[in-house]
Write a protein that holds these residues in place. Sequence first.
Motif, short mmCIF file in Angstrom:
data_model
loop_
_atom_site.label_atom_id
_atom_site.label_comp_id
_atom_site.label_asym_id
_atom_site.label_seq_id
_atom_site.Cartn_x
_atom_site.Cartn_y
_atom_site.Cartn_z
N MET A 1 92.69 10.13 30.74
CA MET A 1 93.11 11.63 30.57
C MET A 1 94.67 11.32 31.39
N SER A 2 95.41 12.17 30.92
CA SER A 2 96.62 12.11 31.45
C SER A 2 96.66 12.70 32.77
N LYS A 3 97.79 12.64 33.61
CA LYS A 3 97.85 13.64 34.95
C LYS A 3 97.96 15.19 34.71
N LEU A 4 97.39 15.90 35.33
CA LEU A 4 97.34 17.42 35.23
C LEU A 4 98.30 17.92 36.08
N LEU A 5 99.28 18.58 35.20
CA LEU A 5 100.49 18.88 36.00
C LEU A 5 100.58 20.36 36.50
N SER A 6 100.00 21.55 35.75
CA SER A 6 100.12 22.49 36.07
C SER A 6 98.69 23.54 35.45
N CYS A 7 98.73 24.65 36.23
CA CYS A 7 97.54 25.52 36.01
C CYS A 7 97.94 26.96 36.08
N ARG A 8 97.47 27.64 35.29
CA ARG A 8 97.47 29.18 35.73
C ARG A 8 96.13 29.99 35.26
N TYR A 9 96.03 31.04 35.96
CA TYR A 9 94.97 31.86 35.49
C TYR A 9 95.41 32.88 34.83
N ASN A 10 94.65 33.27 33.63
CA ASN A 10 95.24 34.25 32.56
C ASN A 10 93.86 35.31 32.72
N VAL A 16 91.34 29.80 32.86
CA VAL A 16 92.31 28.68 33.60
C VAL A 16 93.07 27.96 32.44
N GLU A 17 94.47 27.84 32.33
CA GLU A 17 95.16 27.25 31.26
C GLU A 17 96.07 25.90 31.80
N ALA A 18 95.40 24.93 31.51
CA ALA A 18 95.94 23.77 32.18
C ALA A 18 96.87 22.80 31.09
N LEU A 51 90.23 30.74 41.75
CA LEU A 51 90.98 31.25 40.49
C LEU A 51 92.15 31.85 40.73
N TYR A 52 92.30 33.06 41.79
CA TYR A 52 93.59 33.78 42.18
C TYR A 52 94.40 32.96 43.05
N ASN A 53 94.07 31.78 44.06
CA ASN A 53 94.77 31.18 44.73
C ASN A 53 95.04 29.82 44.62
N LYS A 54 94.22 28.93 44.08
CA LYS A 54 94.36 27.77 43.78
C LYS A 54 93.86 27.16 42.19
N PRO A 55 94.21 27.64 41.29
CA PRO A 55 93.85 27.45 39.98
C PRO A 55 93.99 25.93 39.68
N LEU A 56 94.95 25.13 40.14
CA LEU A 56 94.94 23.96 40.01
C LEU A 56 93.90 23.08 40.54
N GLU A 57 93.37 23.53 41.80
CA GLU A 57 92.41 22.74 42.27
C GLU A 57 90.97 23.12 41.67
N TYR A 58 90.90 24.31 41.08
CA TYR A 58 89.81 24.69 40.38
C TYR A 58 89.45 23.95 39.22
N ALA A 59 90.73 23.73 38.48
CA ALA A 59 90.54 22.94 37.25
C ALA A 59 90.30 21.51 37.62
#
Length: 82
Positions: A1-10, A16-18, A51-59
């Motif tokens: 799996m490649s590196k996770l760059l960004s996430c946002r909660y929709n 969470v869209e990664a 979800l609201y504060n750290k979506p990247l860590e959540y993912a």
Amino acid sequence: MSKLLSCRYNMDTNRVEARFEDGTTLAINCTAIEDEYGNTPAQRAELDWLLYNKPLEYAQMVLSGEMERYLSLGCEHGRLED
């Protein structure tokens, strides 16, 4: 799996869209995660806080299988802060 760059909660889809380095995108169904790991009100509050504060860590925790261990540590981010 490649590196996770960004996430946002929709909030509209409750996902969470990664986005990964190779251009791949992934949507994590937060309702399913909450049903799986949110066994107590405190755990559900922690999931919401993430979800609201750290979506990247959540993912990252969902994808690595670390969510259950994280919640078992009794984190208290979901509390209202002074």
